[in-house]
Design a protein around this motif. Structure first.
Motif, PDB file in Angstrom:
ATOM      1  N   TYR A  97     -20.384  55.364 -43.724  1.00 24.48           N
ATOM      2  CA  TYR A  97     -20.144  55.980 -44.915  1.00 24.48           C
ATOM      3  C   TYR A  97     -19.276  55.012 -45.919  1.00 24.48           C
ATOM      4  O   TYR A  97     -19.401  55.510 -47.275  1.00 24.48           O
ATOM      5  N   SER A  98     -18.477  54.249 -45.326  1.00 28.38           N
ATOM      6  CA  SER A  98     -17.719  53.579 -46.459  1.00 28.38           C
ATOM      7  C   SER A  98     -17.392  52.143 -45.635  1.00 28.38           C
ATOM      8  O   SER A  98     -17.183  52.122 -44.538  1.00 28.38           O
ATOM      9  N   VAL A  99     -17.253  51.082 -46.809  1.00 26.97           N
ATOM     10  CA  VAL A  99     -16.894  49.796 -46.192  1.00 26.97           C
ATOM     11  C   VAL A  99     -15.808  49.123 -47.071  1.00 26.97           C
ATOM     12  O   VAL A  99     -15.737  49.460 -48.644  1.00 26.97           O
ATOM     13  N   CYS A 100     -14.746  48.548 -46.620  1.00 27.08           N
ATOM     14  CA  CYS A 100     -13.753  48.310 -47.535  1.00 27.08           C
ATOM     15  C   CYS A 100     -13.178  46.847 -47.016  1.00 27.08           C
ATOM     16  O   CYS A 100     -12.800  46.623 -45.810  1.00 27.08           O
ATOM     17  N   TRP A 101     -13.196  45.821 -48.068  1.00 22.83           N
ATOM     18  CA  TRP A 101     -12.495  44.379 -47.684  1.00 22.83           C
ATOM     19  C   TRP A 101     -10.723  44.648 -47.770  1.00 22.83           C
ATOM     20  O   TRP A 101     -10.474  45.616 -48.466  1.00 22.83           O
ATOM     21  N   ASN A 102      -9.949  43.709 -46.886  1.00 23.53           N
ATOM     22  CA  ASN A 102      -8.670  43.814 -47.162  1.00 23.53           C
ATOM     23  C   ASN A 102      -8.273  42.866 -48.263  1.00 23.53           C
ATOM     24  O   ASN A 102      -9.306  42.450 -49.035  1.00 23.53           O
ATOM     25  N   ARG A 103      -7.231  42.968 -48.367  1.00 24.00           N
ATOM     26  CA  ARG A 103      -6.543  42.260 -49.969  1.00 24.00           C
ATOM     27  C   ARG A 103      -7.141  40.621 -49.775  1.00 24.00           C
ATOM     28  O   ARG A 103      -7.531  40.310 -50.883  1.00 24.00           O
ATOM     29  N   ASN A 104      -7.243  39.831 -48.591  1.00 28.18           N
ATOM     30  CA  ASN A 104      -8.026  38.427 -48.869  1.00 28.18           C
ATOM     31  C   ASN A 104      -9.081  38.436 -48.195  1.00 28.18           C
ATOM     32  O   ASN A 104      -9.487  37.425 -48.186  1.00 28.18           O
ATOM     33  N   GLY A 105      -9.837  39.447 -47.917  1.00 28.90           N
ATOM     34  CA  GLY A 105     -11.109  39.487 -47.647  1.00 28.90           C
ATOM     35  C   GLY A 105     -11.484  38.841 -46.234  1.00 28.90           C
ATOM     36  O   GLY A 105     -12.412  38.278 -45.903  1.00 28.90           O
ATOM     37  N   SER A 106     -10.411  38.845 -45.357  1.00 26.57           N
ATOM     38  CA  SER A 106     -10.660  38.324 -43.962  1.00 26.57           C
ATOM     39  C   SER A 106     -11.027  39.499 -42.966  1.00 26.57           C
ATOM     40  O   SER A 106     -11.687  39.247 -42.079  1.00 26.57           O
ATOM     41  N   LEU A 107     -10.833  40.575 -43.330  1.00 24.39           N
ATOM     42  CA  LEU A 107     -11.241  41.679 -42.479  1.00 24.39           C
ATOM     43  C   LEU A 107     -11.951  42.931 -43.173  1.00 24.39           C
ATOM     44  O   LEU A 107     -11.732  42.934 -44.449  1.00 24.39           O
ATOM     45  N   ILE A 108     -12.853  43.683 -42.481  1.00 24.85           N
ATOM     46  CA  ILE A 108     -13.294  45.009 -43.335  1.00 24.85           C
ATOM     47  C   ILE A 108     -12.959  46.152 -42.487  1.00 24.85           C
ATOM     48  O   ILE A 108     -12.672  45.954 -41.400  1.00 24.85           O
ATOM     49  N   CYS A 109     -12.868  47.154 -43.142  1.00 32.68           N
ATOM     50  CA  CYS A 109     -12.583  48.599 -42.395  1.00 32.68           C
ATOM     51  C   CYS A 109     -13.850  49.652 -42.773  1.00 32.68           C
ATOM     52  O   CYS A 109     -14.177  49.523 -43.971  1.00 32.68           O
ATOM     53  N   THR A 110     -14.401  50.093 -41.871  1.00 28.80           N
ATOM     54  CA  THR A 110     -15.470  51.030 -42.034  1.00 28.80           C
ATOM     55  C   THR A 110     -15.146  52.522 -41.567  1.00 28.80           C
ATOM     56  O   THR A 110     -14.410  52.751 -40.453  1.00 28.80           O
ATOM     57  N   ALA A 111     -15.793  53.507 -42.111  1.00 28.60           N
ATOM     58  CA  ALA A 111     -15.880  54.650 -41.693  1.00 28.60           C
ATOM     59  C   ALA A 111     -17.408  55.085 -41.445  1.00 28.60           C
ATOM     60  O   ALA A 111     -18.487  54.720 -42.231  1.00 28.60           O
ATOM     61  N   CYS A 112     -17.438  55.900 -40.353  1.00 27.54           N
ATOM     62  CA  CYS A 112     -18.889  56.046 -39.739  1.00 27.54           C
ATOM     63  C   CYS A 112     -19.185  57.672 -39.542  1.00 27.54           C
ATOM     64  O   CYS A 112     -18.170  58.265 -39.129  1.00 27.54           O
ATOM     65  N   LYS A 113     -20.460  57.863 -39.228  1.00 28.57           N
ATOM     66  CA  LYS A 113     -20.870  59.520 -39.151  1.00 28.57           C
ATOM     67  C   LYS A 113     -20.355  59.688 -37.505  1.00 28.57           C
ATOM     68  O   LYS A 113     -20.143  60.743 -37.268  1.00 28.57           O
ATOM     69  N   ASP A 114     -20.056  58.869 -36.788  1.00 28.94           N
ATOM     70  CA  ASP A 114     -19.599  59.135 -35.505  1.00 28.94           C
ATOM     71  C   ASP A 114     -18.134  59.420 -35.355  1.00 28.94           C
ATOM     72  O   ASP A 114     -17.541  59.364 -34.304  1.00 28.94           O
ATOM     73  N   LYS A 115     -17.507  59.603 -36.661  1.00 26.18           N
ATOM     74  CA  LYS A 115     -16.156  59.989 -36.924  1.00 26.18           C
ATOM     75  C   LYS A 115     -14.933  59.097 -36.321  1.00 26.18           C
ATOM     76  O   LYS A 115     -13.844  59.231 -36.146  1.00 26.18           O
ATOM     77  N   THR A 116     -15.556  57.577 -36.229  1.00 28.70           N
ATOM     78  CA  THR A 116     -14.926  56.571 -35.953  1.00 28.70           C
ATOM     79  C   THR A 116     -14.474  55.539 -37.067  1.00 28.70           C
ATOM     80  O   THR A 116     -15.135  55.240 -37.834  1.00 28.70           O
ATOM     81  N   ILE A 117     -13.095  55.112 -37.225  1.00 29.21           N
ATOM     82  CA  ILE A 117     -12.875  54.159 -38.019  1.00 29.21           C
ATOM     83  C   ILE A 117     -12.574  52.961 -37.527  1.00 29.21           C
ATOM     84  O   ILE A 117     -11.958  53.013 -36.444  1.00 29.21           O
ATOM     85  N   ARG A 118     -13.225  51.837 -37.970  1.00 28.17           N
ATOM     86  CA  ARG A 118     -13.221  50.424 -37.325  1.00 28.17           C
ATOM     87  C   ARG A 118     -12.689  49.428 -38.309  1.00 28.17           C
ATOM     88  O   ARG A 118     -13.131  49.429 -39.528  1.00 28.17           O
ATOM     89  N   VAL A 119     -11.717  48.831 -37.595  1.00 29.50           N
ATOM     90  CA  VAL A 119     -11.412  47.495 -38.275  1.00 29.50           C
ATOM     91  C   VAL A 119     -12.215  46.267 -37.898  1.00 29.50           C
ATOM     92  O   VAL A 119     -12.057  46.174 -36.383  1.00 29.50           O
ATOM     93  N   ILE A 120     -12.835  45.601 -38.716  1.00 29.21           N
ATOM     94  CA  ILE A 120     -13.742  44.228 -38.202  1.00 29.21           C
ATOM     95  C   ILE A 120     -13.328  42.980 -38.759  1.00 29.21           C
ATOM     96  O   ILE A 120     -13.157  42.918 -40.068  1.00 29.21           O
ATOM     97  N   ASP A 121     -13.556  42.090 -37.804  1.00 29.06           N
ATOM     98  CA  ASP A 121     -13.425  40.662 -38.274  1.00 29.06           C
ATOM     99  C   ASP A 121     -14.767  40.325 -38.439  1.00 29.06           C
ATOM    100  O   ASP A 121     -15.557  39.871 -37.448  1.00 29.06           O
ATOM    101  N   PRO A 122     -15.265  40.096 -39.810  1.00 31.48           N
ATOM    102  CA  PRO A 122     -16.795  39.932 -40.038  1.00 31.48           C
ATOM    103  C   PRO A 122     -17.242  38.466 -39.253  1.00 31.48           C
ATOM    104  O   PRO A 122     -18.394  38.395 -38.893  1.00 31.48           O
TER     105      PRO A 122
END
Length: 456
Positions: free
Chosen positions: A179-204
């Protein structure tokens, strides 16, 4: 809701005001595609709006001063063969915009300095890698030419736009639609929202999930997740009883939210827009006729309701101006571009102040247009915070350099080492393929001559 709390805040009296009719953009056929993106992207030079288009997908790019009625024959950006779902301006070049479409491609466009004179159908580069429609586009906040795309194939691809290559593909992390993807302030991580109702913080770059929370919001309707400047994650979603919720999470400990609030029972998806300089979040519901705004602080209840700006007409989408494009002399702290069915209406958020002097408490140094890193440095593992600029004398746009794409030649790997020139002069965009083809031909001719028997 949060109205009972009376507290000191310089943003308590922020008020919104729609501009006069002659400063709106009229007679625009805003896209009717069923997708929960904002349909609008704004920077200090242009406003871009996804529109209805027959036989493909298109969006308008208008110079900010081009207000009033927009002629039906006004040129568009029209290279996609399916409807455009999302657009995003490059933070390091105000003339470069990326678009994602139902045709499964991402395209990057260079807009002429004074806007379009004729329709633009040839992108600078086409990025192909998704197998289903591409609904999310997001540029890296600090590294030049790094672009993220997310598609309905549940994949996230991070591209080096300078070479046109997909360098990171996150395939098996999301079992359902993102549903959504967002970078953090310095672009080292992303956070995602998914249809499975889970929020994930990812080191790409490590292709690793750093933190996740299942059932962050228990309702079935779409969620959104964005990073705060301090690294916390702000989410919007729905409760089991279909009430709209907002919540604040600490990625170090995702078991319980720092704060969670129920809002109302409307069914429009809440699109969050965040100002990292003032720590104010603006929530715009699709189909709502209001913008709510909240201040995020370190003291309970952490998310403080400020006010609501309300109009009569519902919003189809919303654009959010970066801090560089605001009028600091009028204490403007945010500007939205609200999409109606047939027009785009700017809405100005102002802090009332009596003094005409520069208000440095409202305008701390903000992220400027210069990239902290090149794409190659970021992919190698370096991080860089945004390069900040002062708005004391207003923002003066510099000269944007043209986006050049240097595609690697597939013949490079097949040429023998002694005929391959890897010097810097060989890295220019256009001559490379012809030089390589010529050298390969010479090499093959020598090979043939060496092996032809003498009596021939």
């Amino acid at each position: 809701m949060l109205r009972r709390v009376v507290r000191q805040s310089k943003f308590r009296h922020v008020f919104g005001q729609a501009v006069k009719n002659d400063q709106c953009y009229d007679d625009i056929r805003v896209s009717r595609v069923t997708w929960d993106s904002s349909f609008c992207a704004v920077n200090p030079k242009f406003v871009a709006i996804i529109i209805e288009a027959s036989g493909g997908g298109a969006f308008l790019v208008l110079p900010l001063h081009k207000t009033g009625r927009i002629d039906k024959s006004y040129p568009t950006v029209c290279g996609h063969t399916g409807p455009v779902l999302d657009i995003d301006w490059c933070p390091h070049n105000d003339q470069v915009i990326a678009s994602g479409s139902e045709d499964c491609t991402v395209m990057v466009w260079q807009i002429p300095e004074n806007g379009l004179v004729t329709s633009l159908s040839e992108p600078v580069v086409v990025l192909e890698g998704h197998s289903k429609r591409v609904g999310i586009i997001s540029w890296h906040p600090t590294a030049r030419n790094v672009l993220l795309s997310a598609g309905c194939d549940n994949q996230i691809i991070i591209w080096n736009v300078g070479t046109g290559e997909p360098l990171i593909t996150l395939e098996d992390m999301h079992p359902d639609v993102i549903y959504s993807v967002c970078w953090n302030r310095n672009g080292s991580l992303i956070c995602t929202a998914c249809k499975d109702k889970t929020i994930r913080v990812i080191d790409p770059r490590k292709e690793k999930i750093v933190a996740e929370k299942e059932k962050a919001h228990e309702g079935a309707r779409p969620m959104r997740a964005i990073f705060m400047a301090d690294g916390n994650v702000f989410t919007t979603g729905f409760s089991r009883m279909s009430e709209r919720q907002l919540a604040l999470w600490n990625p170090q400990s995702m078991d319980e939210p720092i704060s969670v609030h129920e809002m109302d029972t409307s069914n429009g998806v809440l699109l969050p827009f965040y100002d990292p300089d003032t720590n104010v979040v603006y929530l715009c519901g699709k189909g709502d006729s209001s913008i709510r705004y909240f201040e995020i602080t370190d003291e309970a209840p952490f998310v403080h309701y400020l006010n609501t700006f309300t109009t009569k007409e519902p919003q189809r989408g919303m654009g959010y101006m970066s801090k560089r494009g605001l009028d600091v002399n009028k204490c403007e702290i945010a500007r939205f571009y609200k999409l109606h069915e047939r027009k785009c209406e700017p809405i100005i958020m102002t802090v009332p102040r009596k003094s005409d002097l520069f208000q440095d408490d409202l305008y701390p140094d903000t992220a400027g247009p210069d990239a902290a890193l090149e794409a190659e440095e970021w992919f190698e593992g370096k991080n860089g915070d945004p390069i900040l600029i002062s708005l004391k004398h207003g923002y003066v746009p510099g000269k944007n350099r043209d986006l050049k794409v240097v595609k690697k030649n597939i013949l490079d790997n097949k040429l023998p080492k002694n005929t391959e020139n890897t010097g810097p002069a060989n890295k220019s965009a256009s001559p490379t393929p012809s030089i390589k083809h010529g050298r390969l031909l010479v090499y093959l001719m020598r090979y043939i001559v060496d092996f032809i028997p003498p009596h021939f």
